[in-house]
Every structure is written in C-alpha cells, then in structure tokens.
Design a protein around this motif. Structure first.
Motif, PDB file in Angstrom:
ATOM      1  N   LEU A  58      -0.981 -39.989  -7.458  1.00  0.00           N
ATOM      2  CA  LEU A  58      -1.265 -38.591  -7.775  1.00  0.00           C
ATOM      3  C   LEU A  58      -2.239 -37.993  -6.768  1.00  0.00           C
ATOM      4  O   LEU A  58      -2.062 -36.861  -6.296  1.00  0.00           O
ATOM      5  N   LEU A  59      -3.266 -38.756  -6.404  1.00  0.00           N
ATOM      6  CA  LEU A  59      -4.233 -38.282  -5.414  1.00  0.00           C
ATOM      7  C   LEU A  59      -3.574 -38.129  -4.043  1.00  0.00           C
ATOM      8  O   LEU A  59      -3.893 -37.194  -3.295  1.00  0.00           O
ATOM      9  N   MET A  60      -2.653 -39.029  -3.721  1.00  0.00           N
ATOM     10  CA  MET A  60      -1.932 -38.915  -2.451  1.00  0.00           C
ATOM     11  C   MET A  60      -1.178 -37.592  -2.363  1.00  0.00           C
ATOM     12  O   MET A  60      -1.209 -36.903  -1.333  1.00  0.00           O
ATOM     13  N   TRP A  85      14.959 -20.833 -10.922  1.00  0.00           N
ATOM     14  CA  TRP A  85      14.821 -21.495 -12.214  1.00  0.00           C
ATOM     15  C   TRP A  85      15.402 -22.905 -12.166  1.00  0.00           C
ATOM     16  O   TRP A  85      14.808 -23.849 -12.695  1.00  0.00           O
ATOM     17  N   LEU A  86      16.536 -23.066 -11.499  1.00  0.00           N
ATOM     18  CA  LEU A  86      17.172 -24.382 -11.439  1.00  0.00           C
ATOM     19  C   LEU A  86      16.408 -25.348 -10.544  1.00  0.00           C
ATOM     20  O   LEU A  86      16.050 -26.453 -10.963  1.00  0.00           O
ATOM     21  N   TYR A  87      16.116 -24.935  -9.304  1.00  0.00           N
ATOM     22  CA  TYR A  87      15.502 -25.922  -8.415  1.00  0.00           C
ATOM     23  C   TYR A  87      14.038 -26.164  -8.731  1.00  0.00           C
ATOM     24  O   TYR A  87      13.529 -27.271  -8.535  1.00  0.00           O
ATOM     25  N   ILE A  88      13.319 -25.149  -9.262  1.00  0.00           N
ATOM     26  CA  ILE A  88      11.915 -25.397  -9.619  1.00  0.00           C
ATOM     27  C   ILE A  88      11.855 -26.242 -10.885  1.00  0.00           C
ATOM     28  O   ILE A  88      10.871 -26.953 -11.122  1.00  0.00           O
ATOM     29  N   ASP A  89      12.925 -26.180 -11.706  1.00  0.00           N
ATOM     30  CA  ASP A  89      13.033 -27.094 -12.848  1.00  0.00           C
ATOM     31  C   ASP A  89      13.087 -28.526 -12.345  1.00  0.00           C
ATOM     32  O   ASP A  89      12.450 -29.427 -12.899  1.00  0.00           O
ATOM     33  N   GLY A  90      13.838 -28.744 -11.260  1.00  0.00           N
ATOM     34  CA  GLY A  90      13.879 -30.076 -10.665  1.00  0.00           C
ATOM     35  C   GLY A  90      12.524 -30.509 -10.141  1.00  0.00           C
ATOM     36  O   GLY A  90      12.097 -31.650 -10.338  1.00  0.00           O
ATOM     37  N   VAL A  91      11.821 -29.583  -9.468  1.00  0.00           N
ATOM     38  CA  VAL A  91      10.485 -29.896  -8.951  1.00  0.00           C
ATOM     39  C   VAL A  91       9.538 -30.264 -10.086  1.00  0.00           C
ATOM     40  O   VAL A  91       8.828 -31.277 -10.036  1.00  0.00           O
ATOM     41  N   HIS A  92       9.516 -29.439 -11.138  1.00  0.00           N
ATOM     42  CA  HIS A  92       8.622 -29.703 -12.270  1.00  0.00           C
ATOM     43  C   HIS A  92       8.991 -30.994 -12.991  1.00  0.00           C
ATOM     44  O   HIS A  92       8.108 -31.705 -13.499  1.00  0.00           O
ATOM     45  N   THR A  93      10.283 -31.273 -13.067  1.00  0.00           N
ATOM     46  CA  THR A  93      10.713 -32.500 -13.733  1.00  0.00           C
ATOM     47  C   THR A  93      10.213 -33.729 -12.974  1.00  0.00           C
ATOM     48  O   THR A  93       9.729 -34.692 -13.575  1.00  0.00           O
ATOM     49  N   ILE A  94      10.322 -33.692 -11.647  1.00  0.00           N
ATOM     50  CA  ILE A  94       9.813 -34.801 -10.846  1.00  0.00           C
ATOM     51  C   ILE A  94       8.310 -34.962 -11.045  1.00  0.00           C
ATOM     52  O   ILE A  94       7.797 -36.074 -11.206  1.00  0.00           O
ATOM     53  N   ILE A  95       7.579 -33.832 -11.076  1.00  0.00           N
ATOM     54  CA  ILE A  95       6.133 -33.878 -11.285  1.00  0.00           C
ATOM     55  C   ILE A  95       5.808 -34.522 -12.628  1.00  0.00           C
ATOM     56  O   ILE A  95       4.938 -35.396 -12.728  1.00  0.00           O
ATOM     57  N   ARG A  96       6.505 -34.096 -13.670  1.00  0.00           N
ATOM     58  CA  ARG A  96       6.186 -34.560 -15.023  1.00  0.00           C
ATOM     59  C   ARG A  96       6.700 -35.967 -15.300  1.00  0.00           C
ATOM     60  O   ARG A  96       6.082 -36.714 -16.064  1.00  0.00           O
ATOM     61  N   ALA A 129       5.663 -40.821  -3.378  1.00  0.00           N
ATOM     62  CA  ALA A 129       4.615 -39.838  -3.645  1.00  0.00           C
ATOM     63  C   ALA A 129       4.229 -39.091  -2.372  1.00  0.00           C
ATOM     64  O   ALA A 129       4.024 -37.865  -2.386  1.00  0.00           O
ATOM     65  N   GLY A 130       4.129 -39.826  -1.267  1.00  0.00           N
ATOM     66  CA  GLY A 130       3.768 -39.197  -0.003  1.00  0.00           C
ATOM     67  C   GLY A 130       4.789 -38.178   0.454  1.00  0.00           C
ATOM     68  O   GLY A 130       4.436 -37.079   0.903  1.00  0.00           O
ATOM     69  N   VAL A 131       6.061 -38.521   0.341  1.00  0.00           N
ATOM     70  CA  VAL A 131       7.126 -37.601   0.761  1.00  0.00           C
ATOM     71  C   VAL A 131       7.161 -36.381  -0.157  1.00  0.00           C
ATOM     72  O   VAL A 131       7.353 -35.244   0.301  1.00  0.00           O
ATOM     73  N   ILE A 132       6.960 -36.585  -1.460  1.00  0.00           N
ATOM     74  CA  ILE A 132       6.898 -35.455  -2.392  1.00  0.00           C
ATOM     75  C   ILE A 132       5.747 -34.527  -2.007  1.00  0.00           C
ATOM     76  O   ILE A 132       5.877 -33.298  -2.022  1.00  0.00           O
ATOM     77  N   GLY A 133       4.610 -35.120  -1.640  1.00  0.00           N
ATOM     78  CA  GLY A 133       3.478 -34.314  -1.212  1.00  0.00           C
ATOM     79  C   GLY A 133       3.790 -33.465   0.005  1.00  0.00           C
ATOM     80  O   GLY A 133       3.251 -32.366   0.170  1.00  0.00           O
ATOM     81  N   LEU A 134       4.676 -33.940   0.858  1.00  0.00           N
ATOM     82  CA  LEU A 134       5.040 -33.198   2.064  1.00  0.00           C
ATOM     83  C   LEU A 134       5.807 -31.912   1.763  1.00  0.00           C
ATOM     84  O   LEU A 134       5.737 -30.951   2.534  1.00  0.00           O
ATOM     85  N   VAL A 135       6.557 -31.884   0.669  1.00  0.00           N
ATOM     86  CA  VAL A 135       7.444 -30.738   0.424  1.00  0.00           C
ATOM     87  C   VAL A 135       7.124 -29.951  -0.839  1.00  0.00           C
ATOM     88  O   VAL A 135       7.564 -28.804  -0.972  1.00  0.00           O
TER      89      VAL A 135
END
Length: 421
Positions: free
Chosen positions: A278-280, A247-258, A332-338
């Motif tokens: 976004l496409l990257m 819940w905590l770390y996926i909150d971080g992931v979703h926050t970065i996305i949003r 964006a590219g690095v986020i796409g990697l993980v």
C-alpha cells in the motif's frame, strides 16, 4: 508577476489533494476497518462487525449519490464553491477528530462519525474538482489535475507512513499502546487536513460572473438546474458517453484498489507485506501521476488514459498467476504507475467537455458516477469466486470493465462536447 500568482493559485488548489488524501489512506484504506473490528466492535462476531461497517459505508454512498449533483448545482448558481468546500471540509475534519474520543465498544458512535466524515469527504470533492476551471485554462487542465493527484499520493503516503510507525512502535512516540496510537493517528489526519486546506481558501479566487443570490434562492435554482442538467446531458452525446465509459473503467480501478488486499490475504500473504505494498502505491503514485500529466500535454489525454487502462488490463490478467510476495510487490508498483494517471486525466478530460459556468453541477454528476463505481466490479468478483471457487479466476472478471470502458471512451469526441460550441 501574473504567472507567479497563477502558479501559486494552482499549487494552492492542488495542495488540497495533499490535505484530504490523508483521510483516504490512513482512515478509509488503513486503520478504520481494522480498528473498528478489533476495538469499537470488539466482542461482536466477525460477520456482525462486517455487516455494521457495510451498512455504514452503503449509507454514506447513498447520501452522496443523492446530494452530490444537487450540491454542484447550488454551488454554480450561488457562486459559492469555496464556501461549500469549507463547510464539507469542516464537517469531515470535525468528525474525523471526533474518532479520537470514541471509547472501546462504542461501535455506533464510531460508525456514525465515519459515515459523516465520508459524506463530507466526497461532497468536498465536488466543490474541489469544479474549482479547477477557476485556477487554470483548458490547456493546463492535465498538468494541474495531475499535480493534485500526485501531491495526494505523496501527502497521504507520508502521513500513512508516520501513522504506521506510530502503531508499530508506540513507545517511540510516547504512547501507551497500539490502540492509543491509532486514536492519535485519526487526530493527526484531522489536523493535517485542516492545516493543508488553508492555502486553497487563502490564495484561490473563485470566478463570480453574476450577482450572488441568497441561500434559499440558490437552493430553488439549484433544484431546477439539476433537473435541467439531467435532461441536457442526455442530449450531449460526448458528455454522457464519457460518463458511461468513466463509470465502467473507474469501477475497475476502484475494484482493484478495494480487492487487492483481500486478494493478497487469500493468497496467504502477511499483513505487513500488504501494508508495504500500500505504501509503495502511494509513493510511486506521486511522480507517476505528475508524469502522466506531462505525457498528456505532449501526447494526447485520451491516448494517455488508454495507456493506463491497457496497463491495468495487463496487470489484472497477470494477477491470475501470482504466487510469491515479490510478485505482489511488482503488481503494486505497476498499479502505482498508472492509478493516479487514469484518475487525474479523467478529471481533466471531463473538464474539457463541460459548458462554461456549469462546472459544479457537471462535476457533481461526475463525482456521483465515481462514487457509484465499485459496484459492478465487486459483484463480478464475488459471483465468479462463488461459482468457480477460485480467487484467481475472480480477479480476471475485472478485465470486462477495463475493456468495455476503454471501448466506450473511443466513442467520445471532444469536438461534439457543449464546450466546443
């Protein structure tokens, strides 16, 4: 022959990610928020349309929070996960297709259809995620889950690229203007979702280890089982500790996305640059998610998740120093990697923790936690921005979620899970 059949079922299951990701990219992340403001809610003040959209999203989240665990429990008791998936998918596809027919200014109709489609989308994920135990063994969870997320990034990115081209050059597609192009984009998502969902329903067999009860009996048993599950999870340290960490770390992931697009806008980057970023993420996410599945099989699932969280923490800290568009592209590219790796391996790791025959109800709670995520993060970002007046400092607050979630994950021992007994 059995191997070919098993691999075919696994690919058919993973292809559902390819199908439904079109909704997440084109509708949720791409066109609906913008089109809602400029077309369906045109003439209203910006703050009014923002409130309308926020209330709609909150309503969808609330319904999913209430229904996801119950839906999973009923699916387990009735042995009808595929039926539940079909109903939820059909509801979302119909609502998404309905957006094509909503006229300008009809904001309430558009918002209602969006809420219905969103509810169906997230409920479908409960049944879809829980079917992973029917298509592969525990040793294959990482690879198959990663394949699903990888195909999701690729499929969602491909259709989004086509939809973006439609809006940038509508005359190439025989369309009158951008408004018509966006309406056809929504229709294309519904068609894409429906067509590419078919392999799962045709080629994935759901395990049926007991007599299938009727709908009323399944509902009654599901409610009882849900209460029992909540009590049981409290006594299963590995499960509830993982859910808290997730819940905590996926909150971080979703926050970065949003918040990434909003962050880019605050830094003065143009909309076209943000769409490119976004496409990257989508296209880099495909091979990266598959690669994380390969890494987890040859290394360790938890260690691979740690790697993804460490990269997220680093890129979040680096965001403080962003000044140029090319740096945003790198981010964006690095986020796409993980991004896909963290999501897919979290799903496969959780599948290892749950007891046999309980995939639906446990994944119902798992998806509820995922949907409830992105609550603390935006609050941290908003409060930090309000108190400091700095968008750069606000993004640093997300580090708390990655660090806290990663630390709690270290306290999870799969040997203590009910599945180990």
């Amino acid at each position: 022959m059995a191997i070919t059949s098993a691999r075919g079922a696994q690919f058919s299951w993973a292809l559902y990610d390819w199908a439904n990701s079109a909704f997440a990219t084109t509708v949720v992340a791409g066109f609906f928020p913008i089109f809602f403001k400029t077309y369906w809610s045109a003439g209203h003040p910006a703050e009014t349309s923002t409130l309308q959209l926020g209330l709609g999203s909150a309503l969808a989240s609330l319904v999913v929070l209430m229904l996801a665990p119950l839906a999973g429990a009923i699916a387990d008791r009735s042995r009808r996960k595929k039926l539940g998936l079909a109903l939820a998918t059909g509801l979302s596809v119909a609502a998404t297709a309905g957006l094509f027919f909503v006229g300008q200014g009809a904001w309430l109709a558009a918002l209602t259809l969006f809420v219905v489609a969103s509810i169906g989308f997230f409920l479908a994920m409960v049944f879809y995620d829980s079917l992973i135990v029917d298509v592969c063994s525990a040793s294959e969870y990482d690879r198959v889950s990663a394949l699903g997320y990888g195909l999701g990034y690729l499929g969602g990115g491909l259709l989004l690229a086509v939809n973006v081209a439609m809006t940038l050059a509508p005359d190439w597609f025989g369309l009158a203007d951008r408004a018509e192009a966006v309406r056809w984009a929504f229709a294309s998502v519904a068609l894409w979702w429906a067509v590419f969902s078919l392999p799962l329903f045709l080629f994935v067999d759901e395990s049926r280890n007991a007599e299938t009860p009727g709908a009323r009996e399944a509902l009654r048993a599901g409610l009882s089982e849900l209460r029992a599950t909540a009590r049981r999870i409290l006594g299963e340290r590995a499960v509830w500790m993982f859910l808290l960490a997730y819940w905590l770390y996926i909150d971080g992931v979703h926050t970065i996305i949003r918040m990434a697009v909003d962050f880019g806008l605050n830094l003065g980057f143009g909309q076209e640059s943000l769409i490119t970023a976004l496409l990257m993420v989508q296209f880099i996410g495909f091979p990266a998610a598959v690669g994380f599945g390969w890494l987890a099989q040859r290394w360790d699932t938890k260690k691979a998740i740690y790697l993804g969280l460490a990269v997220y923490a680093g890129i979040t800290a680096w965001g403080y120093f962003l000044a140029e568009v090319w740096q945003f592209y790198v981010m964006a590219g690095v986020i796409g990697l993980v991004q896909g790796g963290v999501q897919s391996l979290s799903r496969s790791y959780f599948a290892r923790l749950i007891p046999d025959g309980k995939a639906g109800e446990y994944f119902g709670i798992y998806n509820m936690m995922g949907k409830f995520a992105a609550v603390i993060g935006p609050l941290l970002v908003g409060l930090t921005a309000a108190l400091t007046g700095s968008a750069r400092l606000s993004i640093l607050s997300v580090l708390i979620l990655f660090v806290a979630g990663g630390w709690l994950l270290t306290r999870v021992d799969v040997r203590e899970a009910p599945s180990a007994g």
